[in-house]
Design a protein around this motif. Sequence first.
Motif, short mmCIF file in Angstrom:
data_model
loop_
_atom_site.label_atom_id
_atom_site.label_comp_id
_atom_site.label_asym_id
_atom_site.label_seq_id
_atom_site.Cartn_x
_atom_site.Cartn_y
_atom_site.Cartn_z
N VAL A 104 -1.13 65.81 -103.55
CA VAL A 104 -2.53 66.24 -103.52
C VAL A 104 -3.36 65.09 -102.93
O VAL A 104 -3.06 63.91 -103.17
N LEU A 105 -4.41 65.41 -102.19
CA LEU A 105 -5.17 64.41 -101.45
C LEU A 105 -6.38 63.92 -102.26
O LEU A 105 -7.34 64.67 -102.44
N PRO A 106 -6.36 62.68 -102.76
CA PRO A 106 -7.58 62.15 -103.39
C PRO A 106 -8.69 62.02 -102.35
O PRO A 106 -8.46 61.57 -101.23
N VAL A 107 -9.89 62.41 -102.74
CA VAL A 107 -11.08 62.22 -101.91
C VAL A 107 -11.97 61.24 -102.65
O VAL A 107 -12.35 61.49 -103.80
N MET A 108 -12.29 60.12 -102.00
CA MET A 108 -13.05 59.08 -102.69
C MET A 108 -14.27 58.70 -101.85
O MET A 108 -14.16 58.50 -100.64
N LEU A 109 -15.42 58.64 -102.52
CA LEU A 109 -16.64 58.24 -101.86
C LEU A 109 -17.50 57.44 -102.82
O LEU A 109 -17.27 57.43 -104.02
N ASP A 110 -18.49 56.76 -102.28
CA ASP A 110 -19.35 55.87 -103.08
C ASP A 110 -20.52 56.64 -103.68
O ASP A 110 -21.37 57.12 -102.93
N PRO A 111 -20.61 56.75 -104.99
CA PRO A 111 -21.79 57.39 -105.59
C PRO A 111 -23.06 56.63 -105.28
O PRO A 111 -24.15 57.19 -105.29
N GLY A 112 -22.91 55.33 -104.96
CA GLY A 112 -24.09 54.53 -104.65
C GLY A 112 -24.78 54.87 -103.35
O GLY A 112 -25.86 54.36 -103.06
N MET A 113 -24.16 55.75 -102.53
CA MET A 113 -24.79 56.11 -101.27
C MET A 113 -25.98 57.06 -101.46
O MET A 113 -26.68 57.38 -100.50
N GLY A 114 -26.20 57.50 -102.69
CA GLY A 114 -27.35 58.36 -102.96
C GLY A 114 -26.96 59.81 -103.14
O GLY A 114 -26.01 60.30 -102.54
N ALA A 149 -2.50 61.50 -96.82
CA ALA A 149 -2.37 61.06 -98.21
C ALA A 149 -3.69 61.11 -98.94
O ALA A 149 -3.74 61.38 -100.14
N ALA A 150 -4.80 60.82 -98.23
CA ALA A 150 -6.12 60.73 -98.89
C ALA A 150 -7.21 60.83 -97.84
O ALA A 150 -6.97 60.67 -96.64
N ILE A 151 -8.42 61.08 -98.32
CA ILE A 151 -9.62 61.05 -97.48
C ILE A 151 -10.58 60.06 -98.12
O ILE A 151 -11.04 60.27 -99.25
N LEU A 152 -10.84 58.97 -97.43
CA LEU A 152 -11.71 57.91 -97.95
C LEU A 152 -12.97 57.85 -97.10
O LEU A 152 -12.90 57.67 -95.89
N PHE A 153 -14.12 57.97 -97.74
CA PHE A 153 -15.37 57.99 -97.00
C PHE A 153 -15.87 56.58 -96.70
O PHE A 153 -15.74 55.67 -97.52
N THR A 154 -16.42 56.43 -95.50
CA THR A 154 -17.08 55.18 -95.15
C THR A 154 -18.36 55.06 -95.98
O THR A 154 -18.82 56.04 -96.59
N SER A 155 -18.94 53.87 -95.99
CA SER A 155 -20.13 53.64 -96.82
C SER A 155 -21.39 54.26 -96.22
O SER A 155 -22.38 54.44 -96.92
N GLY A 156 -21.35 54.56 -94.91
CA GLY A 156 -22.55 55.11 -94.28
C GLY A 156 -23.60 54.05 -94.01
O GLY A 156 -24.78 54.37 -93.84
#
Length: 564
Positions: free
Chosen positions: A97-107, A181-188
Amino acid sequence: MSKTHTETAKGAKVSAAANISSHLPSMAKERPNQAAIMFPVKKEYQSWTYDQLNKAVDAYAHVMKASGVSKGQKALVFLTCGPDLIATVFALFKMGVLPVMLDPGMGKDNVRRCIEHVQPDVFIGVRLAHLMRWLYRKSFASVKFNFTANEWFPGCIELAKEAPKYTEPFPVTPVSEHETAAILFTSGSTGKAKGVVYTHSIFQNQVKYLRELFNFKPGELDMPGYPLFALFDIALGMTSVIPRLDPSKPAACDPALLVETIEEYNVTTCQGSPAIWRKVYNYCKDESIKLDTLKRLITFGAPIPTDLLQGMFSIMAEGAEIYTPYGATESLPVAIIPGSYLVDHAAERTIEGAGTCVGKPIKGMDVKIIKITDEPITDFDESLVLPDGEVGEIVVHGPVVTQEYYREDEANALSKMNDGQGRKWHRMGDTGYFDKDHNLWFCGRKAHRVETEKGTLFPVMVEGMANNHPRVFRSALVGVGPKGKQIPVLVIEPKPGSFPEEDKQKELLSRQILARYDENELYSQIKDVLFYDSFPVDPRHNVKIHREELAVWAAEELGYDTEK
């Protein structure tokens, strides 16, 4: 055909060993009683051994599978850094399963946009995150399965509560090395946040590079300042000591707590943003503390200033080293340089306007400098490559270079190039050049270059000449007006207690700074200097300056019409 491989419908070989999660059961077998993760609970630290972590991963995977979660689905993870985050992510990897991770601090708005874009099937979060799901049901419309780690929430399955029902090992799902394997978001921090597609082979190669570059040994203690790096600690057989800080606000950390942890548990390696280590150094200097067990410091997010390098060396163990790997979410690491080399050989050149040296490309990574353009480049060829010493855009190819953004056709067109050999090159969006010794120098983001009628100014080159002033903490060169006719403005964030309050003080400090550019025909066109209390920075590392925001402010301060 070997027993560990089978053929997929597309002909690609798959194996359990290719799955990044396979490192954990191997480590649990090799060192079952070693602490895998140490984490703060109120004022004390607790730990899970490798055996405990491995069994929790197996149980969590069984719980999710029994609930209907299956290979290939996307799972949005919103958990605080600790054993539940590590166990959950490894369980997802193990299931395919693909973890999706992003920064909650981006708003809130950016987070919702990213969720709507990626359309996760599974949501695993803390109670507050599930409240957000209730409030913004449209953004979470794709979610079919909801979980918490170890707390109750209506309509959610609690992983830790259900885990005791399962005691059997969960088999590692065979995958191909190039399977997602995963989707990792940039910080923007420059543009919108984008989901970067990570394959199992990229994670595997990152583990290999980390072991080779830093000579990490199983059993060492690492304190990672960013949650993702705790996952690598586990793959490397190290003990991950979770720091007492909010990873979305590293600059707000309490240095006394970090120093206490380093000293109490004899931490050998620390990782994190320069914003963390600025506070740690100041605290240690004031309290006359030396971190005798700390032999490695790895910083990321932005170049570490020379004065901070020198300060950290003074409080670390004898023979310790500081590393500043160059890279990005899309490709990490690309190049590396020891801090000792920066201090002894590169710092003076930075002050002279050379930019920031980021070292030599890592073995296996192909790095080129190409002509600057804001347009897509479909095909890469050698005619694009600039000679050494000429500033252009940094492009990379190699085993840790990601191949695409998730469902981002425009971004992929602007960032990826084919070379006719089945390989893709990634455009870093950074400007730089190679010197005569094949060291790579960073000159700033391509989007931040200032294009005037007299030529192009690259921010990091200009700022390095100002940052050495004893009253300057950091600076930001911004452009006001249309490209090609921009007016360069230098914005200064003075050191604490050094802000010039009166006009005469501002004029004097401005003249002192501008005098550094008198002998450079291109830089001498800078006439405007402004002072700003505390720069706006990115949410992930708290060090990347939001120059676009400063440019708008500078235009308003100076009365320039940005519409022209």
